[in-house]
Design an enzyme around this catalytic site. Structure first.
Site, mmCIF file in Angstrom:
data_model
loop_
_atom_site.group_PDB
_atom_site.id
_atom_site.type_symbol
_atom_site.label_atom_id
_atom_site.label_comp_id
_atom_site.label_asym_id
_atom_site.label_seq_id
_atom_site.Cartn_x
_atom_site.Cartn_y
_atom_site.Cartn_z
ATOM 1 C CG ASP A 493 -55.196 -17.603 45.111
ATOM 2 O OD1 ASP A 493 -54.192 -17.139 45.990
ATOM 3 O OD2 ASP A 493 -55.153 -17.441 43.932
HETATM 4 C C1 LAN Z 1 -47.891 -14.729 41.931
HETATM 5 C C2 LAN Z 1 -47.778 -16.067 41.959
HETATM 6 C C3 LAN Z 1 -48.854 -16.689 42.612
HETATM 7 C C4 LAN Z 1 -50.155 -16.034 42.023
HETATM 8 C C5 LAN Z 1 -51.330 -16.602 42.421
HETATM 9 C C6 LAN Z 1 -51.516 -17.354 43.932
HETATM 10 C C7 LAN Z 1 -51.471 -17.862 41.761
HETATM 11 C C8 LAN Z 1 -52.567 -15.888 42.196
HETATM 12 O O1 LAN Z 1 -53.595 -16.849 42.355
HETATM 13 C C9 LAN Z 1 -52.703 -14.635 42.761
HETATM 14 C C10 LAN Z 1 -51.324 -13.666 42.481
HETATM 15 C C11 LAN Z 1 -49.953 -14.547 42.732
HETATM 16 C C12 LAN Z 1 -49.906 -14.487 44.160
HETATM 17 C C13 LAN Z 1 -48.673 -13.814 42.054
HETATM 18 C C14 LAN Z 1 -48.848 -12.393 42.002
HETATM 19 C C15 LAN Z 1 -47.707 -11.911 41.030
HETATM 20 C C16 LAN Z 1 -46.473 -12.482 41.264
HETATM 21 C C17 LAN Z 1 -46.191 -12.129 42.533
HETATM 22 C C18 LAN Z 1 -46.738 -14.239 41.009
HETATM 23 C C19 LAN Z 1 -46.947 -14.350 39.342
HETATM 24 C C20 LAN Z 1 -45.151 -14.357 41.256
HETATM 25 C C21 LAN Z 1 -44.307 -13.411 40.448
HETATM 26 C C22 LAN Z 1 -45.148 -12.165 40.254
HETATM 27 C C23 LAN Z 1 -44.354 -10.621 40.762
HETATM 28 C C24 LAN Z 1 -45.210 -9.585 40.606
HETATM 29 C C25 LAN Z 1 -43.085 -10.714 40.006
HETATM 30 C C26 LAN Z 1 -42.212 -9.515 40.173
HETATM 31 C C27 LAN Z 1 -42.702 -8.640 39.190
HETATM 32 C C28 LAN Z 1 -42.961 -7.446 39.363
HETATM 33 C C29 LAN Z 1 -43.817 -6.694 38.523
HETATM 34 C C30 LAN Z 1 -42.798 -6.771 40.817
#
Ligand code: LAN
Length: 767
Positions: A493
């Protein structure tokens, strides 16, 4: 600072108590090409006293730290979420901000919305960095920072004193009234949150008989003791040697050396799951653990309800506190764990050694591919430990990893926290661009618009990963990451949004000819990324196409999260990709046109297929149905549905309208994500209201009264400087953990106000 002092008052520069100001002034955010680092500068009177790290033990220095902690004391009751004041106040000061006059008052709502939007953009521009983006708090989860503190203890690489004391203050601030800590700042107490903060605070010097520590220990004991901590917690405790590796279910490091065609091969997991599995597997293979220090001995006595040597470790492997459990172990996982534990007893030493070497090489490469930032906060810290173990204290890889810890630390008025990523720079900046262009406000704020463009241009990923297949990586050239290009993991995205926004700039008129550097050639690369990432079901997942069948989800051993093993097709990602590709196709009809057409058709069908009976879409990355239903509607419109006649869009609007509150706003509780059903928040929330309004206006919904009421609600929330109060946490991942998006309280209402302004000017919502 009590939040009651902030809410409903303009964000004035002197919200900070005068006696606290000198301590806030020691901190400044340094930014370069999106990298964000909080630097501490000693006040003049301490410069002579503190010259080496040891000098922090001097009484004057200790007193300074105590006073500084007091300046970041934060009362969590009522409003647990801080408002990102240190960055905002210091940046506004730097940019010499002064608020914009309201202009003449008018009854016309279109005019009022326009005035509010201008005021809001003026304020928001004051927060933009010189390189064009918006740094901000990306905290929320409480299981990250303790990992950093534990690894700093193991590697004997102390976090600098001023940072450490504010990390301590943050954890103290985030303690719940019952003595525990949640999985995230707004969550109810859990064993994971509580034990991790407990050990982290003890490492940072809190004494056993400190009242907050005593309260926490009571919580831990009342809930069964640390043997009930979930698996990720057991892992950290093993490293710290306050839990035994024999109490940890085998994760079979050798699984990485299994044939890659197996559906459960880790290279097929969601990238976050596999990149965390990797260092965990390395640490498990090497049974890494701390020295048996005095602190370790004390913690062993403090964390359990029985003497440490009487803990039944075999039983502890599968003991999990009820309060933490979101995804209990499946029968399949239990069966597989039985086999893996059995193998552990007889494992082949030589195979383990070669697996360990393989994992180290993989992690070193991940460092190289990401400028040592790594995919995310969890694997970054764990990889640092593995680099230390594998290459030594003096190695460049270890030092480079440590150097990037600062990219994850953020300072707010509630102390220093570890962010959930190295920031949300690209994502937030992109929305600022879209909201600015929606009503042509880029002409009012050309510098802001130009800076955004330059930054987005700089941030597009321009290189491929060498030998990427060896590291299970997809193509990435042409994509955009969520944070910075250095982090280097493009997201579906984000890439689609980057493409859409770049094309919108081509028509906005504030940049011309050669200034439009994100040209067709570069957007072709983005198309390549998006087409390569589409799933078989027609949707788009987050970082890669789904690689394994659904049953692999049953292998999830991270009890606190849902849907973590695979990268699924998501409503939000699919909608964004549809918007990006349709924008490209309208602009250029000579590049992979048929494939794009087909991709759009399939994506559209997928988006329709996951619409719920009640007209809504389930959100995965923000709270929750209001967010995803907005994406759902925009996606259907982009792929060609006529909002006036589409029954799906009509149904979606009815869903949204049915949730409006009497004050005109929308308020959805984060429990919606946890329970996957709409849970109302007692108060209307600004981001929810903005998403609902954006959706209704995109659909040209005829219920003008509802829209007007919503717009009035948003205007009423704006303070006299153009900022908006921080309310409930608004982001989420894996359904159970919430995450902060500071920018959302600004960008989304501004976007809704801009859209309303535009529609009013077109006469559609003429008051
Ligand atoms: C994010 C942040 C961005 C988010 C969007 C782009 C908003 C979304 O549309 C797709 C998924 C994504 C990329 C996403 C996935 C999961 C993340 C990376 C996070 C919420 C930021 C932190 C999270 C990550 C998994 C945190 C670490 C924890 C674990 C369980 C490994």
């Amino acid at each position: 600072m009590p939040v009651s002092e902030i809410v409903d008052k303009p964000l004035i520069l002197n919200t900070v108590k005068p006696e606290h100001q000198p301590f806030w002034d020691c901190w400044a955010l340094e930014t370069h090409r999106g990298r964000q680092v909080w630097r501490f500068t000693l006040p003049q009177d301490l410069k002579e006293i503190i010259k080496t790290p040891q000098d922090w033990q001097k009484p004057e220095a200790q007193q300074f730290l105590i006073n500084m902690q007091a300046a970041f004391a934060y009362d969590k009751k009522g409003q647990p979420h801080s408002a990102d004041l240190p960055y905002r106040t210091s940046r506004l000061k730097q940019t010499g901000f002064s608020p914009r006059e309201d202009g003449s008052s008018t009854e016309n709502l279109g005019e009022r919305a326009k005035t509010a939007a201008k005021k809001g953009f003026h304020f928001y521009q004051g927060l933009q960095t010189d390189d064009g983006n918006w740094p901000g708090d990306y905290g929320g989860p409480l299981f990250l920072q303790p990992g950093m503190i534990i690894v700093s203890y193991l590697t004997k690489h102390p976090i600098q004193e001023p940072h450490a004391s504010l990390c301590k203050q943050y954890m103290l601030n985030m303690q719940n009234e019952d003595g525990g800590w949640g999985l995230h700042i707004e969550g109810k107490s859990t064993m994971l949150g509580t034990v991790l903060q407990y050990v982290a605070l003890r490492i940072l010097g809190k004494k056993k008989d400190d009242p907050q520590i005593e309260k926490a220990r009571k919580w831990i004991h009342e809930n069964g003791g640390a043997n009930y901590i979930p698996t990720w917690g057991k892992f950290y405790l093993c490293l710290l040697r306050v839990y035994e590796w024999k109490g940890f279910n085998s994760i079979l490091p050798e699984i990485w050396k299994f044939p890659k065609w197996l559906s459960f091969h880790p290279s097929k997991y969601w990238c976050h799951a596999r990149m965390v599995h990797m260092p965990m597997a390395y640490c498990y293979a090497n049974k890494i653990r701390s020295a048996k220090t005095d602190l370790v001995k004390e913690l062993r006595q403090e964390l359990y309800t029985t003497p440490y040597n009487e803990v039944n470790w075999k039983k502890a492997r599968n003991q999990f506190c009820e309060k933490d459990l979101y995804t209990p172990h499946s029968s399949l996982l239990k069966f597989a764990t039985g086999l893996m534990n059995a193998y552990e007893k007889i494992h082949l030493k030589s195979w383990r050694k070669s697996t360990s070497r393989f994992l180290l090489k993989q992690m070193k490469q991940e460092n190289e591919n990401t400028f040592s930032i790594n995919l995310g906060p969890v694997n970054h810290i764990m990889n640092t430990l593995c680099m230390h173990h594998g290459f030594g204290n003096e190695s460049i890889v270890f030092k480079d990893s440590i150097e990037r810890w600062s990219d994850y630390l953020w300072l707010a008025e509630d102390g220093m926290k570890m962010n959930g990523y190295n920031g949300s720079q690209f994502w937030d900046t992109n929305f600022a661009a879209l909201s600015l262009m929606e009503a042509g406000m880029d002409k009012e704020f050309p510098d802001m618009a130009k800076n955004i463009y330059q930054w987005m241009d700089d941030q597009q990923i321009k290189t491929e990963i060498p030998h990427r297949e060896e590291y299970d990586r997809c193509i990435r050239k042409g994509g955009w990451a969520f944070s910075t290009f250095e982090q280097g993991w493009p997201i579906t995205d984000c890439s689609a949004e980057g493409m859409k926004t770049s094309i919108k700039y081509m028509h906005a008129g504030i940049l011309n000819g050669p200034e439009l550097t994100v040209n067709k050639e570069r957007l072709k690369d983005t198309v390549n990324v998006l087409l390569a990432y589409q799933n078989k079901d027609g949707g788009w997942a987050s970082y890669e196409p789904t690689r394994a069948p659904k049953w692999v989800e049953k292998m999830n051993a991270a009890e606190v999260f849902g849907d973590i093993m695979l990268d699924y097709s998501y409503a939000e990602c699919t909608s964004a990709c549809l918007q990006g590709l349709t924008t490209f196709r309208k602009e250029y009809d000579d590049y992979r046109t048929e494939e794009i057409e087909r991709a759009i058709k399939r994506g559209h069908a997928f988006l329709r297929s996951i619409q719920r009976e009640d007209g809504s879409w389930l959100g995965s990355w923000a709270v929750c149905f209001t967010y995803a239903t907005w994406f759902g509607i925009e996606g259907l419109i982009a792929s060609g549905e006529d909002p006036q006649t589409s029954p799906e869009i009509k149904k979606a609007c009815e869903f949204i309208l049915s949730k409006q509150k009497p004050d005109g706003g929308w308020g959805e509780h984060f429990e919606s994500c946890v329970q996957k059903k709409y849970v109302e928040h007692p108060q209307s929330q600004v981001p929810n209201t903005a998403w609902a309004l954006l959706a209704l206006m995109a659909a040209k919904n005829p219920n003008k009264e509802a829209i007007d009421k919503g717009i009035q609600f948003l205007i009423s929330k704006q303070d006299s400087w153009g900022d908006v109060p921080q309310q409930q946490i608004s982001g989420v991942f894996n359904f159970n953990c919430m995450i902060t998006y500071t920018a959302y309280r600004n960008v989304f209402p501004l976007w809704a106000l801009s859209r309303y302004t535009k529609l009013s000017e077109q006469g559609l919502y003429h008051s």
